[in-house]
Design a protein around this motif. Structure first.
Motif, mmCIF file in Angstrom:
data_model
loop_
_atom_site.group_PDB
_atom_site.id
_atom_site.type_symbol
_atom_site.label_atom_id
_atom_site.label_comp_id
_atom_site.label_asym_id
_atom_site.label_seq_id
_atom_site.Cartn_x
_atom_site.Cartn_y
_atom_site.Cartn_z
ATOM 1 N N ASN A 195 0.841 -1.196 0.000
ATOM 2 C CA ASN A 195 0.000 0.000 0.000
ATOM 3 C C ASN A 195 0.876 1.247 0.000
ATOM 4 O OD1 ASN A 195 -3.047 -0.897 0.678
ATOM 5 N ND2 ASN A 195 -1.579 -2.250 1.689
ATOM 6 N N GLY A 223 2.117 4.848 0.726
ATOM 7 C CA GLY A 223 1.884 5.753 1.840
ATOM 8 C C GLY A 223 2.924 6.846 1.877
ATOM 9 N N PHE A 260 -5.538 8.410 3.545
ATOM 10 C CA PHE A 260 -5.078 7.027 3.458
ATOM 11 C C PHE A 260 -6.010 6.042 4.149
ATOM 12 C CE2 PHE A 260 -1.156 9.541 3.057
ATOM 13 C CZ PHE A 260 -0.645 9.002 1.893
ATOM 14 N N ASP A 317 -5.946 8.315 9.296
ATOM 15 C CA ASP A 317 -5.028 8.472 8.173
ATOM 16 C C ASP A 317 -3.556 8.394 8.563
ATOM 17 O OD1 ASP A 317 -7.029 8.947 6.131
ATOM 18 O OD2 ASP A 317 -7.409 10.835 7.164
ATOM 19 N N SER A 346 1.786 7.415 7.447
ATOM 20 C CA SER A 346 0.446 7.129 6.958
ATOM 21 C C SER A 346 0.030 5.713 7.329
ATOM 22 C CB SER A 346 0.387 7.312 5.439
ATOM 23 O OG SER A 346 1.276 6.406 4.799
ATOM 24 N N SER A 354 -2.191 2.287 6.342
ATOM 25 C CA SER A 354 -2.900 1.464 5.361
ATOM 26 C C SER A 354 -3.441 0.253 6.087
ATOM 27 C CB SER A 354 -1.964 1.031 4.227
ATOM 28 O OG SER A 354 -0.884 0.267 4.728
ATOM 29 N N SER A 355 -4.551 -0.269 5.628
ATOM 30 C CA SER A 355 -5.250 -1.301 6.383
ATOM 31 C C SER A 355 -4.389 -2.513 6.730
ATOM 32 C CB SER A 355 -6.513 -1.732 5.631
ATOM 33 O OG SER A 355 -7.419 -0.661 5.563
#
Length: 279
Positions: free
Chosen positions: A42, A44, A224, A230, A254, A256-257
């Motif tokens: 992801n 970031g 994000f 975020d 940042s 991300s999941s």
């Protein structure tokens, strides 16, 4: 819904270095360029900041155009740590891949052509050593001049970095005289004091930040956490006897999941370890 339980520990946040953060593409938004990081697939971003903070009983100003609170003369007077609200101002020093405002520059127009500054406030200390963050705010400003110093030779990051002095808090006008780049609210704010007997004098803070406004292209680029907050914000600081921190540093990364799921696992593991040690 951008919300997670307040279970992230300092140890887990410090473990973020274990994630894969290989440099990827370059993004440009609102006059700033940064190299993205690959957080487990992801894209970031990450950044470092220097700042000064204090507690104040003064009321904040209000920027009606951007619908945000700002620091003014009434809110830049330091009081005994733990009274009033926690407030601060500072400057971005480095983005991922070593970009500063010099070379390589995070300014889209190149060497010393901009400042990216920020201010925060509204964090209310509680009797148990925690903070009420429900009214907390953080604003980031882009300025295409070096108004912090009015001198292209002096690096504006020195105002809050190693060259900071006890009067850096007086630069509140220069930190908010640019365009509102992005505004944030707090998803959580954790604080671990160095000394529980004097909890608000020094310690380690970690926070989740949600972008809620700013330049549209910036908001789109840094939004994000579709399901979570975020950014992670982690910092460490100490307030001196004049009731201002001389300098403080923080990391912004940042979310991300997949990366956050991994961090949550680390957090739960760390919290369990801390609980066992306290028994």
């Amino acid at each position: 819904m951008k919300n997670v339980k307040n279970t992230l520990s300092a140890l887990a946040l410090m473990s973020m270095g274990a994630l894969n953060t290989v440099s990827a593409d370059t993004v440009s938004a609102g006059g700033i360029e940064w190299d993205t990081t690959d957080n487990n697939g992801n894209a970031g971003m990450s950044a470092q900041v220097s700042y000064q903070q204090w507690f104040t009983t003064g009321a904040y100003g209000y920027d009606a155009l951007n619908d945000v609170f700002v620091i003014n003369e009434d809110s830049n007077n330091g009081v005994t740590p733990g009274q009033g609200v926690l407030t601060g101002l500072g400057v971005f020093t480095v983005f991922s891949n070593g970009r500063s405002n010099t070379i390589p520059s995070f300014c889209a127009d190149g060497f010393f052509s901009c400042e990216l500054t920020f201010e925060f406030g509204g964090l209310v200390p509680q009797p148990n050593g925690t903070f009420d963050f429900s009214s907390g705010w953080l604003n980031v400003y882009f300025d295409n001049t070096v108004s912090l110093t009015n001198n292209v030779v002096t690096n504006p990051t020195d105002i809050f970095g190693a060259g900071a002095d006890e009067d850096s808090y007086e630069r509140f006008s220069s930190t908010q005289n640019g365009d509102l780049w992005a505004s944030f609210d707090f998803d959580f704010f954790d604080f671990i004091p160095d000394d529980p007997a004097d909890p608000f004098r020094a310690g380690f803070a970690s926070a989740g930040l949600n972008v809620v406004g700013g330049i549209p292209e910036v908001v789109e680029a840094i939004n994000f956490g579709d399901d979570l907050f975020d950014f992670f914000f982690t910092s460490e600081t100490q307030i001196n006897n004049q009731n201002y921190s001389q300098t403080a540093t923080a990391s912004i990364t940042s979310v991300s999941s997949p990366a956050t799921i991994g961090l949550m696992g680390l957090a739960l593991f760390a919290v369990g370890g801390l609980s066992r040690k306290r028994k």
